[in-house]
Scaffold this active site. Structure first.
Site, PDB file in Angstrom:
ATOM      1  N   SER A   1      29.608 -48.026 -13.339  1.00  0.00           N
ATOM      2  CA  SER A   1      29.849 -48.400 -11.946  1.00  0.00           C
ATOM      3  C   SER A   1      28.652 -47.975 -11.108  1.00  0.00           C
ATOM      4  O   SER A   1      27.680 -47.415 -11.625  1.00  0.00           O
ATOM      5  CB  SER A   1      31.111 -47.730 -11.433  1.00  0.00           C
ATOM      6  OG  SER A   1      30.837 -46.356 -11.204  1.00  0.00           O
ATOM      7  N   LYS A   2      28.757 -48.234  -9.819  1.00  0.00           N
ATOM      8  CA  LYS A   2      27.655 -47.912  -8.898  1.00  0.00           C
ATOM      9  C   LYS A   2      27.230 -46.451  -8.997  1.00  0.00           C
ATOM     10  O   LYS A   2      26.070 -46.122  -8.782  1.00  0.00           O
ATOM     11  CB  LYS A   2      28.085 -48.204  -7.463  1.00  0.00           C
ATOM     12  CG  LYS A   2      28.110 -49.665  -7.134  1.00  0.00           C
ATOM     13  CD  LYS A   2      27.491 -49.905  -5.758  1.00  0.00           C
ATOM     14  CE  LYS A   2      27.303 -51.373  -5.500  1.00  0.00           C
ATOM     15  NZ  LYS A   2      28.604 -52.100  -5.490  1.00  0.00           N
TER      16      LYS A   2
END
Ligand code: GLU
Length: 482
Positions: free
Chosen positions: A244-245
């Protein structure tokens, strides 16, 4: 014929997972001499933004993926979904649900209070024909729900995971196939489109495994043969959590801005979960097309390793011909400029950057960052390097004298430059390295970089002479600081 598709939802940037799914669909269709199609699943109107669609299409083209027919947009096919939904109602596989959001919310709360997983109460399943007619006449909004059989095993053979079995009692109840706004839901539209587009292999992320039995039920209700399914394991971050980010850059756009080459990224992503065999890592697209098979994809998740991707990118940079790399750097810079992030650099410097840094960089961005002192006369000085290399007694006097000697050189070639510098150090009776380091810091602001004499040759005589003459003034502030 093998027909695959990539079916992104334009609700954000195209990220690593989606890009890899796309690559596998593309490779598999090419490997089998089939077709590869693109479908934009733009039915979630709340999260939809036109620019995401543009971004996805641009991103795929940049990655070097082409599709065989014009892309299909689900939002332009509402009539088609409506027709099939009505057909399902007629055949008794689906029904209209007039429950309001408030009523449904109430139901949900009731389930919550007795701690049972929610499923629709089927309140509207048993409406009489007359009740339905009346509701329609009144113009009551309705959705259409698919009727899930009460208790039945649905089995399918996943090409990666093997046999997968679900009981219909675990599918969460009668699900909506058409929303009251006339848009289909994912599980419905995907079946209609995959069938009408004659998709033979559905290759997609693991997160869709639980949707597959619902889709199979719809295929069955419509009397259609389902395609084959292959669900790809997730991509994880280095901490083995879903990528994810938090893990840094994950979208194609970010990698492009970082200066990753499209074929390096293609290669890296293809190998995230599939291996060409024999420990090989640098594999061209053509070669992959020859040997790729979906059956060889790993069952277990793969870890996205940014450093490894950078390594692969640096290999691709080194394999590029200089002229190609120059073109690539220009394209890259104009891509950055469109976003207001480009570098101001004169044409003439591109070949210089390539000659000086090709062997040392990991990304296209590095060329511009490492090479700032090449194409700009204002470049920052690293204070550590200044203090270490420019504190030698009378060093600025020596540099000025060296500048004079350089100025009178008729041939500006690295071996001539070297001869003059070493000769002068001998005259002074100091170590060559003292002058070498001092000159490097003076002309580039840093203590590290490509071979000095080549660097000086590339910078050109005028620039070098000027920098050697001006350096004392420029670093004065740094040397005075404690
Ligand atoms: N639009 C879906 C997604 O982006 C497609 C899933 C599928 O390939 O069926 O996840």
């Amino acid at each position: 014929m093998v027909i695959t598709r990539f079916a992104p939802s334009p609700t954000g940037f195209l990220h690593v997972g989606g890009a890899r799914t796309c690559i596998y669909n593309y490779l598999y269709s090419r490997a089998k001499g089939g077709k590869f199609l693109l479908r934009i699943e733009d039915t979630d109107r709340e999260r939809y933004r036109e620019e995401w669609v543009v971004g996805i299409i641009e991103g795929l083209k940049w990655l070097g993926i082409e599709w065989d027919e014009p892309e299909v947009y689900q939002s332009q096919r509402l009539e088609i979904y409506k027709k099939y939904a009505e057909m399902l109602i007629e055949k008794g596989y689906a029904y209209r649900c007039f429950c309001t959001p408030e009523e449904l919310e109430e139901e949900r709360k009731r389930y919550e209070s007795i701690k049972r997983p929610y499923r629709y109460s089927r309140k509207c399943l048993n409406l009489s024909e007359r009740e339905v007619e009346e509701n329609l006449k009144k113009g009551k909004p309705f959705s259409i729900r698919f009727k899930i059989p009460d208790y039945e095993d649905i089995t399918f053979n996943d090409l990666i995971h093997g046999e997968i079995k679900y009981n219909t009692k675990d599918l969460g109840g009668d699900f909506i196939i058409m929303k009251s706004d006339g848009f289909p839901t994912y599980n419905f539209a995907v079946v209609i489109d995959d069938h009408l587009m004659e998709i033979t292999y559905v290759i997609r992320g693991d997160d869709h495994i639980a949707n597959t039995p619902k889709q199979i039920l719809i295929y069955r209700a419509l009397g259609w043969e389902p395609p084959k399914f292959a669900h790809l394991p997730m991509i994880l971050g280095p901490d083995r959590q879903k990528l994810s980010k938090r893990h840094g850059a994950t979208s194609l756009e970010e990698f492009r801005n970082e200066g990753i080459l499209p074929d390096a990224l293609f290669n890296y992503l293809a190998l995230l979960g599939w291996s060409p065999g024999g420990n090989r890592e640098i594999v061209s697209k053509d070669e992959m097309i020859r040997i790729f098979d979906i059956k060889d994809v790993n069952k277990s998740p793969s870890v996205f390793d940014h450093q490894k991707m950078l390594w692969m990118n640096s290999e691709y940079i080194r394999m590029r011909k200089d002229e190609e790399l120059i073109m690539e750097l220009k394209d890259y810079n104009s891509h950055l400029k469109k976003q207001g992030m480009g570098y101001d650099i004169d044409e003439e410097f591109y070949p210089v950057l390539v000659r000086l840094f090709k062997e040392r960089v990991k990304t296209l961005k590095d060329f511009f960052e490492y090479g700032k002192f090449v194409y700009k006369d204002e470049y920052p000085f690293d204070s550590e390097a200044v203090k270490k290399r420019l504190s030698y007694e009378n060093i600025f006097g020596y540099l000025r004298e060296l500048a004079d000697r350089f100025e009178s050189l008729n041939i500006w070639k690295s071996d001539e430059i070297e001869r003059v510098l070493r000769g002068y150090a001998d005259e002074l009776g100091i170590k060559h390295a003292i002058l070498i380091h001092a000159v490097r810091v003076s002309v580039s602001g840093t203590g590290v970089g490509p071979s000095l004499f080549h660097l000086l040759e590339e910078l050109g005589k005028d620039r070098v002479v000027m920098r050697l003459r001006n350096v004392e003034e420029k670093v004065k502030g740094i040397l005075q600081r404690p």
